[in-house]
Design a protein around this motif. Structure first.
Motif, PDB file in Angstrom:
ATOM      1  N   TYR A  73       0.846  -1.203   0.000  1.00  0.00           N
ATOM      2  CA  TYR A  73       0.000   0.000   0.000  1.00  0.00           C
ATOM      3  C   TYR A  73       0.879   1.251   0.000  1.00  0.00           C
ATOM      4  N   PRO A  74       1.708   1.400  -1.051  1.00  0.00           N
ATOM      5  CA  PRO A  74       2.700   2.484  -1.045  1.00  0.00           C
ATOM      6  C   PRO A  74       2.090   3.878  -1.152  1.00  0.00           C
ATOM      7  N   SER A  75       0.876   3.996  -1.736  1.00  0.00           N
ATOM      8  CA  SER A  75       0.317   5.355  -1.894  1.00  0.00           C
ATOM      9  C   SER A  75       0.061   5.971  -0.522  1.00  0.00           C
ATOM     10  N   LEU A  76      -0.253   5.142   0.468  1.00  0.00           N
ATOM     11  CA  LEU A  76      -0.393   5.672   1.828  1.00  0.00           C
ATOM     12  C   LEU A  76       0.969   5.836   2.500  1.00  0.00           C
ATOM     13  N   PHE A  77       1.724   4.741   2.578  1.00  0.00           N
ATOM     14  CA  PHE A  77       2.894   4.763   3.468  1.00  0.00           C
ATOM     15  C   PHE A  77       4.037   5.640   2.946  1.00  0.00           C
ATOM     16  N   SER A  78       3.985   6.007   1.649  1.00  0.00           N
ATOM     17  CA  SER A  78       5.004   6.940   1.147  1.00  0.00           C
ATOM     18  C   SER A  78       4.650   8.388   1.478  1.00  0.00           C
ATOM     19  N   THR A  79       3.419   8.631   1.958  1.00  0.00           N
ATOM     20  CA  THR A  79       2.974  10.021   2.161  1.00  0.00           C
ATOM     21  C   THR A  79       2.691  10.362   3.626  1.00  0.00           C
ATOM     22  N   VAL A  80       2.944   9.439   4.559  1.00  0.00           N
ATOM     23  CA  VAL A  80       2.619   9.728   5.961  1.00  0.00           C
ATOM     24  C   VAL A  80       3.781  10.441   6.665  1.00  0.00           C
ATOM     25  N   ASP A  81       3.432  11.283   7.631  1.00  0.00           N
ATOM     26  CA  ASP A  81       4.449  11.895   8.493  1.00  0.00           C
ATOM     27  C   ASP A  81       4.825  10.936   9.618  1.00  0.00           C
ATOM     28  N   VAL A  82       3.849  10.126  10.015  1.00  0.00           N
ATOM     29  CA  VAL A  82       4.054   9.219  11.141  1.00  0.00           C
ATOM     30  C   VAL A  82       3.528   7.824  10.782  1.00  0.00           C
ATOM     31  N   LEU A  83       4.325   6.811  11.102  1.00  0.00           N
ATOM     32  CA  LEU A  83       3.857   5.416  11.054  1.00  0.00           C
ATOM     33  C   LEU A  83       3.694   4.959  12.495  1.00  0.00           C
ATOM     34  N   ILE A  84       2.472   4.539  12.860  1.00  0.00           N
ATOM     35  CA  ILE A  84       2.265   3.896  14.161  1.00  0.00           C
ATOM     36  C   ILE A  84       2.087   2.401  13.904  1.00  0.00           C
ATOM     37  N   ILE A  85       2.878   1.599  14.583  1.00  0.00           N
ATOM     38  CA  ILE A  85       2.632   0.143  14.571  1.00  0.00           C
ATOM     39  C   ILE A  85       1.899  -0.177  15.871  1.00  0.00           C
ATOM     40  N   ASN A  86       0.634  -0.579  15.733  1.00  0.00           N
ATOM     41  CA  ASN A  86      -0.252  -0.779  16.888  1.00  0.00           C
ATOM     42  C   ASN A  86      -0.440  -2.273  17.176  1.00  0.00           C
ATOM     43  N   LYS A  87      -0.996  -2.559  18.333  1.00  0.00           N
ATOM     44  CA  LYS A  87      -1.255  -3.927  18.824  1.00  0.00           C
ATOM     45  C   LYS A  87       0.052  -4.683  19.073  1.00  0.00           C
ATOM     46  N   CYS A 145       9.062   0.857   5.223  1.00  0.00           N
ATOM     47  CA  CYS A 145       8.453   2.198   5.226  1.00  0.00           C
ATOM     48  C   CYS A 145       9.519   3.257   4.954  1.00  0.00           C
ATOM     49  N   ARG A 146      10.697   3.129   5.592  1.00  0.00           N
ATOM     50  CA  ARG A 146      11.777   4.112   5.379  1.00  0.00           C
ATOM     51  C   ARG A 146      12.309   4.061   3.945  1.00  0.00           C
ATOM     52  N   SER A 147      12.182   2.880   3.279  1.00  0.00           N
ATOM     53  CA  SER A 147      12.660   2.800   1.898  1.00  0.00           C
ATOM     54  C   SER A 147      11.794   3.653   0.970  1.00  0.00           C
ATOM     55  N   LEU A 148      10.508   3.835   1.346  1.00  0.00           N
ATOM     56  CA  LEU A 148       9.593   4.690   0.556  1.00  0.00           C
ATOM     57  C   LEU A 148       9.630   6.125   1.042  1.00  0.00           C
ATOM     58  N   ASN A 149       9.969   6.301   2.316  1.00  0.00           N
ATOM     59  CA  ASN A 149       9.639   7.536   3.027  1.00  0.00           C
ATOM     60  C   ASN A 149      10.690   7.740   4.129  1.00  0.00           C
ATOM     61  N   PRO A 150      11.895   8.225   3.737  1.00  0.00           N
ATOM     62  CA  PRO A 150      13.040   8.215   4.657  1.00  0.00           C
ATOM     63  C   PRO A 150      12.826   9.037   5.945  1.00  0.00           C
ATOM     64  N   ASP A 151      11.966  10.067   5.904  1.00  0.00           N
ATOM     65  CA  ASP A 151      11.833  10.953   7.068  1.00  0.00           C
ATOM     66  C   ASP A 151      10.691  10.575   8.001  1.00  0.00           C
ATOM     67  N   VAL A 152      10.054   9.440   7.762  1.00  0.00           N
ATOM     68  CA  VAL A 152       8.880   9.076   8.562  1.00  0.00           C
ATOM     69  C   VAL A 152       9.268   8.896  10.039  1.00  0.00           C
ATOM     70  N   ASN A 153       8.406   9.364  10.939  1.00  0.00           N
ATOM     71  CA  ASN A 153       8.563   9.148  12.384  1.00  0.00           C
ATOM     72  C   ASN A 153       7.814   7.879  12.758  1.00  0.00           C
ATOM     73  N   VAL A 154       8.439   7.013  13.535  1.00  0.00           N
ATOM     74  CA  VAL A 154       7.816   5.711  13.824  1.00  0.00           C
ATOM     75  C   VAL A 154       7.561   5.548  15.319  1.00  0.00           C
ATOM     76  N   PHE A 155       6.374   5.084  15.664  1.00  0.00           N
ATOM     77  CA  PHE A 155       6.031   4.759  17.056  1.00  0.00           C
ATOM     78  C   PHE A 155       5.459   3.345  17.106  1.00  0.00           C
ATOM     79  N   THR A 156       5.945   2.548  18.041  1.00  0.00           N
ATOM     80  CA  THR A 156       5.370   1.210  18.250  1.00  0.00           C
ATOM     81  C   THR A 156       4.568   1.275  19.551  1.00  0.00           C
ATOM     82  N   VAL A 157       3.282   0.941  19.457  1.00  0.00           N
ATOM     83  CA  VAL A 157       2.390   1.129  20.610  1.00  0.00           C
ATOM     84  C   VAL A 157       1.420  -0.042  20.757  1.00  0.00           C
ATOM     85  N   SER A 158       0.809  -0.113  21.919  1.00  0.00           N
ATOM     86  CA  SER A 158      -0.420  -0.887  22.076  1.00  0.00           C
ATOM     87  C   SER A 158      -1.436   0.068  22.691  1.00  0.00           C
TER      88      SER A 158
END
Lengths: 226, 226
Positions: free
Chosen positions: B158-172, B190-203
């Motif tokens: 789903y690159p059209s989304l993940f290449s355009t996000v400011d933040v990736l949250i990995i949930n659960k 995600c970084r290969s599409l979008n090098p500046d993305v901020n990532v948070f891993t959460v539940s």
């Protein structure tokens, strides 16, 4: 991407698109029935487990099944099905959020459907609970897959799909102990939209419930081919 | 439902729709910035946990946050947010597979945005990894939510989304022990599409990682209004 248009444009485009889709769906049905193939259309959210269900089915049906995989991008799912031992054709939609009957028609032209053993074609739609539901692909059985981690409230949120499926599969039952998912609620809400729906609770990962589901599909194509 | 059209129609409609959407997005941005509101657009599959993330944020932000909920049907999510103590407005799209800037503009007209305390508007898009990605709603921060049960292969699908996000949250993340999900793979892809993305891993369910994410959002709106 989905387009939005004026109400008038929408009706005109929608009618012309749907009649074009319905023509291709009818042609697909003719081709598939002509070759004695019983056809499934699997629809779910991304990650609900369509490909894992198909891998499990590949172990049950072996060379009796072929698969068409629909994805926006990547050949990953077709490669998984080939590794599981079935013929697979990948449609990369390149942005489109659903399969249509024309894309399936094109795929049929590329596949080897002549084997006497072949009785079943499974089509895995693009991961999306909304847009695929409006498109007949020429299938005999439409299957909606809902997975336990998605939550038991999803049926009424996505009625265009769940009111039109022949089968509801609730997948990832192995995760029930770790989540709050009320199986009875999901089934009840589906039956409120769709009283005749057939329901299977499975875990494609562990195999739980898969034999019963595969037996149901088998009885469908045995009935079909006489 | 999504319409398909000829390539020429597609380009023409697409341009006119997008320029209409962009006009409304610009107007929303003007309204929201005028009121000192920092705005998030949350996009994910159905059931990835957007509403649970927002319930957890409601506990952190309290009356500083308001929420717009987008769903095909039902007011269930707005009711959950209200119970968590925040103002919520439900958009029922009645079939449309994404929010657009016009629908958000309409919602803004119905909400009470005058409180001095209010600093943050969170918009929960319709559950869909594909169609929402083409529509700017006027947000400051676009967030893509991926949940562990969906699988670590979804970013490149789903690159059209993940290449355009400011933040990736990995949930659960609480389900990691029960599933085969390679967190490093998902982040790397995600970084290969979008090098500046901020990532948070959460539940969002257990609260793990949510304070760090809420602090990040807070620093965004403090920077914005400060």
């Amino acid at each position: 991407m989905c387009e939005e248009t004026s109400a008038k444009q929408k009706v005109e485009i929608s009618e012309s698109v749907m009649s074009k889709n319905d023509r291709f769906a009818a042609e697909n049905r003719k081709i598939l029935r002509g070759r004695g193939l019983y056809t499934l259309n699997l629809i779910s959210s991304p990650g609900a487990g369509k490909t894992t269900v198909l891998e499990s089915m590949a172990r049950y049906f072996g060379g009796r099944m072929a698969v068409i995989e629909g994805d926006i991008q990547t050949r990953r799912d077709a490669e998984r099905i080939e590794r599981a031992g079935c013929q697979a054709w990948q449609i990369e939609t390149g942005g489109a959020c659903h399969l249509d009957a024309h894309a399936v028609n094109h795929a049929l032209g590329h596949m080897d459907l002549d084997s006497d053993e072949l009785s079943l074609l499974a089509i895995e739609n693009v991961g999306n609970l909304i847009c695929p539901s409006g498109y007949d692909l020429g299938e005999d059985m439409r299957i909606g897959l809902l997975s336990v981690p998605e939550g038991d409230d999803k049926v009424l949120k996505y009625p265009s799909l769940f009111s039109t499926v022949d089968v509801l599969i609730i997948n990832k039952m192995d995760l029930i102990p770790h989540l709050d998912f009320d199986v009875d609620r999901a089934i009840e809400e589906c039956r409120s939209l769709n009283p005749d729906v057939n329901v299977f609770t499975v875990s494609a990962r562990t195999g739980e419930g898969m034999e019963e589901f595969c037996g149901f599909v088998e009885s469908g194509f045995l009935r079909n081919t006489g």
